[in-house]
Write a protein that holds these residues in place. Structure first.
Motif, PDB file in Angstrom:
ATOM      1  N   ALA A 146       0.847  -1.189   0.000  1.00  0.00           N
ATOM      2  CA  ALA A 146       0.000   0.000   0.000  1.00  0.00           C
ATOM      3  C   ALA A 146       0.882   1.238   0.000  1.00  0.00           C
ATOM      4  O   ALA A 146       1.999   1.221   0.516  1.00  0.00           O
ATOM      5  N   VAL A 147       0.360   2.289  -0.614  1.00  0.00           N
ATOM      6  CA  VAL A 147       1.001   3.602  -0.572  1.00  0.00           C
ATOM      7  C   VAL A 147       0.245   4.423   0.456  1.00  0.00           C
ATOM      8  O   VAL A 147      -0.920   4.793   0.244  1.00  0.00           O
ATOM      9  N   VAL A 148       0.889   4.669   1.597  1.00  0.00           N
ATOM     10  CA  VAL A 148       0.217   5.325   2.710  1.00  0.00           C
ATOM     11  C   VAL A 148       1.118   6.409   3.293  1.00  0.00           C
ATOM     12  O   VAL A 148       2.314   6.463   3.019  1.00  0.00           O
ATOM     13  N   GLU A 149       0.523   7.249   4.122  1.00  0.00           N
ATOM     14  CA  GLU A 149       1.305   8.287   4.786  1.00  0.00           C
ATOM     15  C   GLU A 149       2.134   7.685   5.914  1.00  0.00           C
ATOM     16  O   GLU A 149       1.690   6.794   6.636  1.00  0.00           O
ATOM     17  N   PHE A 163       8.607   8.327  -0.368  1.00  0.00           N
ATOM     18  CA  PHE A 163       8.398   9.376  -1.350  1.00  0.00           C
ATOM     19  C   PHE A 163       9.019  10.680  -0.841  1.00  0.00           C
ATOM     20  O   PHE A 163       9.217  10.850   0.364  1.00  0.00           O
ATOM     21  N   PRO A 164       9.324  11.611  -1.735  1.00  0.00           N
ATOM     22  CA  PRO A 164       9.876  12.896  -1.288  1.00  0.00           C
ATOM     23  C   PRO A 164       8.917  13.602  -0.329  1.00  0.00           C
ATOM     24  O   PRO A 164       7.702  13.605  -0.550  1.00  0.00           O
ATOM     25  N   PRO A 165       9.416  14.190   0.744  1.00  0.00           N
ATOM     26  CA  PRO A 165       8.548  14.920   1.676  1.00  0.00           C
ATOM     27  C   PRO A 165       7.848  16.082   0.973  1.00  0.00           C
ATOM     28  O   PRO A 165       8.389  16.693   0.041  1.00  0.00           O
ATOM     29  N   GLN A 166       6.642  16.386   1.422  1.00  0.00           N
ATOM     30  CA  GLN A 166       5.842  17.457   0.838  1.00  0.00           C
ATOM     31  C   GLN A 166       5.327  18.382   1.941  1.00  0.00           C
ATOM     32  O   GLN A 166       5.077  17.945   3.069  1.00  0.00           O
ATOM     33  N   ASP A 167       5.168  19.648   1.597  1.00  0.00           N
ATOM     34  CA  ASP A 167       4.592  20.601   2.540  1.00  0.00           C
ATOM     35  C   ASP A 167       3.167  20.190   2.895  1.00  0.00           C
ATOM     36  O   ASP A 167       2.437  19.620   2.072  1.00  0.00           O
ATOM     37  N   GLU A 270       6.502  19.506  10.610  1.00  0.00           N
ATOM     38  CA  GLU A 270       6.408  18.128  10.146  1.00  0.00           C
ATOM     39  C   GLU A 270       5.808  18.078   8.738  1.00  0.00           C
ATOM     40  O   GLU A 270       4.648  18.424   8.545  1.00  0.00           O
ATOM     41  N   PRO A 271       6.578  17.649   7.726  1.00  0.00           N
ATOM     42  CA  PRO A 271       6.031  17.560   6.378  1.00  0.00           C
ATOM     43  C   PRO A 271       5.172  16.305   6.234  1.00  0.00           C
ATOM     44  O   PRO A 271       5.106  15.457   7.135  1.00  0.00           O
ATOM     45  N   SER A 272       4.530  16.181   5.117  1.00  0.00           N
ATOM     46  CA  SER A 272       3.786  14.968   4.776  1.00  0.00           C
ATOM     47  C   SER A 272       4.679  14.093   3.902  1.00  0.00           C
ATOM     48  O   SER A 272       5.365  14.589   3.006  1.00  0.00           O
ATOM     49  N   GLN A 273       4.678  12.799   4.159  1.00  0.00           N
ATOM     50  CA  GLN A 273       5.506  11.899   3.360  1.00  0.00           C
ATOM     51  C   GLN A 273       4.798  10.558   3.193  1.00  0.00           C
ATOM     52  O   GLN A 273       4.310   9.975   4.163  1.00  0.00           O
ATOM     53  N   LEU A 274       4.733  10.107   1.960  1.00  0.00           N
ATOM     54  CA  LEU A 274       4.147   8.808   1.663  1.00  0.00           C
ATOM     55  C   LEU A 274       5.219   7.730   1.680  1.00  0.00           C
ATOM     56  O   LEU A 274       6.412   8.011   1.521  1.00  0.00           O
ATOM     57  N   GLY A 275       4.784   6.500   1.853  1.00  0.00           N
ATOM     58  CA  GLY A 275       5.696   5.368   1.787  1.00  0.00           C
ATOM     59  C   GLY A 275       5.013   4.181   1.134  1.00  0.00           C
ATOM     60  O   GLY A 275       3.791   4.003   1.246  1.00  0.00           O
ATOM     61  N   LEU A 294       9.816   3.319  -8.604  1.00  0.00           N
ATOM     62  CA  LEU A 294       9.377   4.570  -7.983  1.00  0.00           C
ATOM     63  C   LEU A 294      10.571   5.490  -7.750  1.00  0.00           C
ATOM     64  O   LEU A 294      10.483   6.705  -7.977  1.00  0.00           O
ATOM     65  N   HIS A 295      11.678   4.911  -7.325  1.00  0.00           N
ATOM     66  CA  HIS A 295      12.898   5.710  -7.154  1.00  0.00           C
ATOM     67  C   HIS A 295      13.307   6.339  -8.482  1.00  0.00           C
ATOM     68  O   HIS A 295      13.684   7.523  -8.537  1.00  0.00           O
TER      69      HIS A 295
END
Length: 309
Positions: A146-149, A163-167, A270-275, A294-295
């Motif tokens: 799964a792709v989740v936060e 995934f790259p961190p996002q604002d 704290e940014p948002s980041q998916l994994g 994905l990389h």
């Protein structure tokens, strides 16, 4: 099905073609008495005679002929499924990955999926998972990944790609005073005066707190009275003017609507980041390949296929 054995079906189908117990036994690599035992057992389970046998000939009864005609396609399908499973086991691979996601799938992710199919013959079965249950479907085996936060602190799960961190932005109604100011930004302490929606589900407490902090950096409590199970539910509540929602920048860019404004939050560190996560004990090779693709998509650096583990 009254415990009908596959070996009995195989024997009947072979006998229907050979119409000879000796040739059927030779074909199956067993004795004629074993063929007789299997046919007799099948007839007992079905409850009707399927084969007529005399000293001069062997033929199917009317019921036997109909039974063979009906069971042969099902047996063929079963044999195909087993053969495919054996092939996948031989290659140590899955032909399809079941992937869960929250909200939407970004273009870079869908491109990685396309590359996985084009370069490795692996397809995707995608399903949206409840916003507040990021891990359950993976842990119980309903999904391969799964792709989740993030964060993910479960010992049974592996984060295969970050995934790259996002604002993180604050979504408010366009009519809200914070949006009407026109500044496009809001101090983090202003969160204490809002009612911020939170995910509902069985996620661990640490994950829920990462979505909606319980207090501002100065210690002012943050109110959160409404739960949501999807992003769209959250946006609908925001648009009503009574609630706000913290979202990542990519989601804001893809979920533009006239009745919602997205504001930068000054002081929200704290940014948002998916994994991409999967069960550690079910780390199929395709998952490692997907993480590599994905990389590639997020760094635009092609990694040679021969480096795939």
């Amino acid at each position: 099905m009254n415990q009908i054995q596959v070996q009995e079906i195989e024997c009947l189908l072979a006998l229907a073609e050979e119409l000879h117990f000796g040739r059927t036994a030779a074909r199956l690599g067993c004795s004629q008495s074993r063929v007789s035992q299997l046919i007799a057992a099948l007839e007992r389970r079905v409850g009707v005679r399927l084969v007529d046998r005399t000293s001069r000939r062997v033929e199917l009864t009317r019921f036997g002929a109909q039974f063979v005609a009906e069971v042969r396609p099902a047996y063929g399908t079963l044999a195909t499924v087993v053969a495919h499973a054996q092939e996948r086991a031989r290659r140590g691979a899955l032909c399809q990955l079941r992937i869960g996601f929250h909200g939407s799938v970004y273009e870079e992710v869908t491109e990685a999926f396309r590359q996985l199919r084009a370069r490795h013959g692996v397809t995707m079965a995608l399903s949206e998972i409840p916003l507040g249950s990021p891990f359950s479907a993976v842990l119980d085996g309903r999904l391969d990944a799964a792709v989740v936060e993030l964060p993910v602190r479960e010992a049974a799960l592996t984060v295969g790609f970050r995934f790259p961190p996002q604002d993180r932005l604050l979504a408010v109604a366009s009519s809200h005073p914070l949006a009407a100011s026109g500044a496009g930004r809001v101090p983090v302490e202003e969160l204490a005066g809002l009612d911020i929606v939170h995910p509902t589900g069985d996620a661990p407490d640490y994950w829920m707190v990462a979505r909606v902090p319980r207090a501002t950096p100065a210690g002012a409590p943050i109110r959160s009275t409404a739960g949501i199970s999807t992003v769209q539910e959250g946006l609908a509540l925001v648009a009503s003017g009574e609630h706000a929602m913290l979202v990542c920048r990519p989601l804001a860019e893809r979920a533009t609507r006239g009745d919602v404004r997205y504001l930068a939050v000054d002081g929200l560190d704290e940014p948002s980041q998916l994994g991409l996560i999967w069960r550690t004990d079910r780390a199929a090779p395709q998952l490692t390949v997907l993480a590599r693709l994905l990389h590639e998509e997020f760094t635009r650096v092609r990694i040679p296929d021969q480096l795939v583990v």
